[in-house]
Design a protein around this motif. Structure first.
Motif, PDB file in Angstrom:
ATOM      1  N   GLN A 350       0.868  -1.176   0.000  1.00  0.00           N
ATOM      2  CA  GLN A 350       0.000   0.000   0.000  1.00  0.00           C
ATOM      3  C   GLN A 350       0.911   1.234   0.000  1.00  0.00           C
ATOM      4  O   GLN A 350       1.876   1.287   0.763  1.00  0.00           O
ATOM      5  CB  GLN A 350      -0.891   0.039   1.250  1.00  0.00           C
ATOM      6  CG  GLN A 350      -1.435  -1.304   1.704  1.00  0.00           C
ATOM      7  CD  GLN A 350      -2.395  -1.924   0.710  1.00  0.00           C
ATOM      8  OE1 GLN A 350      -3.260  -1.222   0.168  1.00  0.00           O
ATOM      9  NE2 GLN A 350      -2.266  -3.228   0.477  1.00  0.00           N
ATOM     10  N   ASN A 382      -4.410   7.780  -1.660  1.00  0.00           N
ATOM     11  CA  ASN A 382      -4.015   6.370  -1.697  1.00  0.00           C
ATOM     12  C   ASN A 382      -3.633   6.032  -3.137  1.00  0.00           C
ATOM     13  O   ASN A 382      -4.476   5.686  -3.961  1.00  0.00           O
ATOM     14  CB  ASN A 382      -5.161   5.490  -1.213  1.00  0.00           C
ATOM     15  CG  ASN A 382      -5.499   5.738   0.246  1.00  0.00           C
ATOM     16  OD1 ASN A 382      -4.617   5.824   1.086  1.00  0.00           O
ATOM     17  ND2 ASN A 382      -6.775   5.894   0.549  1.00  0.00           N
ATOM     18  N   VAL A 385      -3.183   0.683  -3.941  1.00  0.00           N
ATOM     19  CA  VAL A 385      -4.005  -0.101  -3.024  1.00  0.00           C
ATOM     20  C   VAL A 385      -3.900  -1.566  -3.439  1.00  0.00           C
ATOM     21  O   VAL A 385      -4.207  -1.917  -4.584  1.00  0.00           O
ATOM     22  CB  VAL A 385      -5.477   0.357  -3.040  1.00  0.00           C
ATOM     23  CG1 VAL A 385      -6.317  -0.513  -2.113  1.00  0.00           C
ATOM     24  CG2 VAL A 385      -5.586   1.827  -2.650  1.00  0.00           C
ATOM     25  N   ASP A 386      -3.442  -2.402  -2.521  1.00  0.00           N
ATOM     26  CA  ASP A 386      -3.259  -3.836  -2.805  1.00  0.00           C
ATOM     27  C   ASP A 386      -2.442  -4.056  -4.074  1.00  0.00           C
ATOM     28  O   ASP A 386      -2.757  -4.909  -4.904  1.00  0.00           O
ATOM     29  CB  ASP A 386      -4.614  -4.526  -2.912  1.00  0.00           C
ATOM     30  CG  ASP A 386      -5.401  -4.473  -1.613  1.00  0.00           C
ATOM     31  OD1 ASP A 386      -4.772  -4.367  -0.547  1.00  0.00           O
ATOM     32  OD2 ASP A 386      -6.644  -4.525  -1.668  1.00  0.00           O
TER      33      ASP A 386
END
Length: 568
Positions: A350, A382, A385-386
């Protein structure tokens, strides 16, 4: 490396966030700045090329710098500076003076453009207004010239350029912080001189050390922003920092520096003398070992990067390629522009950039601010993400698919703001222990038939190229590097290593990360000047890095030994 002809805004937030309306109305400098902006904007509407948007910024800075070397005071100075920077946009959002000059009209043919204002606004109102008018007039003339060039360039430009407008609508919000009290604007100079002398005197314990400095810098910035859409932002940004630097020279002439850095918002919160002196003694031991260490050979293979090293690594190689405004023109390599929604890191990774953070893992972060240099409230973004790329760091200059700002416009004195990092944070959902990472490094080195892997413990800085005019590559300078042998031999310190590569290849080789987040505080220099940044990262395992040797020095070690004269 390193843009509406309408005034109505899609979302009006009014005066949310104002701290002390009466204090704001009594801020003479803010009143002068706002009054001059409104007057100049009205007057320029009568010109052949009227502005469709303007903003004025002031950066009022009180600075203290104290430098000691080998226990002796070398410099002690305090300064109060006040710089005003105008921003003027001509045309409209589809074609303005920033279309092919996205880094702004801040650099005129005579250099960086800004006005140095008198610091006593109570007795120098007329002089302040005069300087603001002169700088705004100069910037307007330059904006007209740039706009004419832009119109000519549009006729011959390629068709595959970014189709988004060159300036976006944004919420209008005002915010005000009262000035710091007088005791927050300065330090006890005599006390700090004594402390820094005591720390830097430790370098006298090794006569091979050629530089042994301890430095305190304390800057308090009071930033003013007003624009023609109704924004008014005043905020205080304090930065207290101690830097400790030692430097030795190997017998072949290679310079070997090491650094320690401590940051706090208030000098009173900096570490104790005992902690800084203990850290300095460890630095001195490492400098002595570096002087005798062998020079490393070029290498490809697995490596561990400590949190401090990987933080710089991500800042240089990844973070700069997330700065949205860079991707506005074809002059940028646009490494990740077409990769939104795709995997760019392992699925457990992340990545965020969050200027609203003030601390992480118990350490204060200098990339914090409440509003950016376009008067927009700061937001956490962000970006990964993943493992999948989701977003970019945006200003009011949109790019295809990303029409809105998220408060990442930043600049220093004299520059127009562009997309910049703040507090870049790398995290993992599947952290490994240090023992697990070391075992995985050795296993990977054996798999690749390598005698050893590398552990990059400390780095100093990095350099990256994001444009199309040169190779889209990076260069990071490690300071403390160890060979980790696969046969159980003790780790070996080496010197003269440069970490090199290309971003997509490097990121595809990241395997996993540790459970030990580290905070690296620094100043990043790019198109809009030097801005305060923090990189937060754990140790990472990379299955393949590439290194080269540092260029051979032509300097010979000094013939005469350094002389130490004890202080009375």
């Amino acid at each position: 490396m390193k843009g509406i002809k309408f005034i109505c805004i899609c979302c009006i937030l009014g005066m949310t966030g104002i701290h002390g309306v009466s204090a704001q109305s009594g801020d003479n400098l803010l009143n002068i700045l706002s009054g001059e902006l409104n007057k100049h904007y009205r007057e320029l509407q009568g010109e052949k090329l009227p502005p469709y948007y303007m903003n004025y910024r002031i950066i009022d800075t009180r600075s203290t710098t104290i430098i000691t070397s080998f226990g002796t005071l070398r410099d002690n100075q305090s300064r109060h500076t006040r710089v005003m920077i105008p921003h003027i946009r001509l045309g409209d959002t589809t074609l303005d003076n920033y279309k092919y000059y996205p880094m702004g009209s801040e650099v005129t043919e005579s250099g960086i453009s800004s006005a140095v204002l008198p610091i006593d606004d109570g007795n120098n109102e007329d002089a302040i207004r005069q300087e603001i008018w002169m700088e705004a007039s100069s910037r307007y003339a330059f904006a007209v010239d740039i706009y004419e060039r832009t119109k000519a360039q549009t006729k011959v430009n390629v068709k595959n350029e970014d189709k988004a407008p060159y300036f976006s609508a944004a919420p209008v919000e005002s915010y005000y912080e009262a000035p710091f009290p007088a005791d927050r604007l300065k330090v006890d100079a005599e006390a700090w001189i004594a402390r820094l002398k005591k720390i830097s005197a430790l370098f006298n314990e090794n006569m091979n050390i050629m530089q042994g400095d301890a430095t305190l810098t304390y800057d308090v910035e009071r930033r003013y922003f007003v624009d023609t859409e109704g924004r008014s932002v005043v905020q205080n940004l304090p930065y207290a920092r101690v830097m400790i630097q030692g430097n030795v020279m190997a017998l072949d002439g290679m310079r070997l520096p090491l650094y320690l850095s401590y940051f706090a918002y208030d000098p009173a919160d900096l570490p104790s003398d005992e902690q800084m002196m203990a850290d300095t003694r460890e630095m001195i031991k490492t400098l002595a070992a570096l002087r005798e260490a062998p020079v490393a050979d070029p290498y490809t293979g697995p490596a561990l990067l400590s949190g401090a090293a990987s933080g710089v690594f991500f800042h240089e190689i990844f973070g700069h390629r997330l700065e949205g405004q860079r991707m506005k023109t074809d002059e940028d390599g646009q490494t990740f522009k077409q990769m939104v929604g795709e995997n760019v890191l392992a699925p457990d990774f992340q990545v965020s950039d969050d200027p609203t953070l003030t601390s992480y893992a118990g350490k204060e972060l200098n990339g914090h601010y409440k509003f950016d240099d376009q008067g927009i409230r700061a937001e956490r973004v962000n970006v990964v993400v993943d493992g999948k790329l989701r977003d970019f760091l945006m200003t009011r200059v949109p790019i295809d698919g990303f029409p809105k700002t998220n408060g990442h416009a930043r600049a220093s004195d004299g520059f127009d703001p562009v997309s910049r990092q703040s507090n870049l944070c790398i995290e993992t959902k599947a952290p490994k222990t240090q023992q697990e990472l070391r075992a995985m490094l050795i296993e990977e080195a054996k798999k690749q038939n390598k005698e050893y892997g590398y552990f990059f413990k400390e780095v100093t800085s990095g350099l990256t190229y994001t444009g199309t005019s040169s190779t889209n590559s990076f260069n990071v300078t490690p300071l403390v590097v160890y060979r980790v042998y696969t046969d159980g031999r003790p780790d070996e310190l080496v010197r003269g290593v440069i970490l090199i590569g290309t971003p997509l290849s490097m990121f595809s080789n990241i395997v996993c990360a540790g459970d030990d987040p580290s905070v690296f505080v620094g100043i990043c220099g790019a198109e809009s000047g030097g801005v305060q940044v923090t990189a937060i990262s754990p140790t990472i395992l990379v299955n393949k890095v590439e290194t080269q040797r540092t260029a051979k020095s032509s300097v010979l070690p000094p013939v005469l030994p350094r002389v130490y004269v004890p202080q009375k």
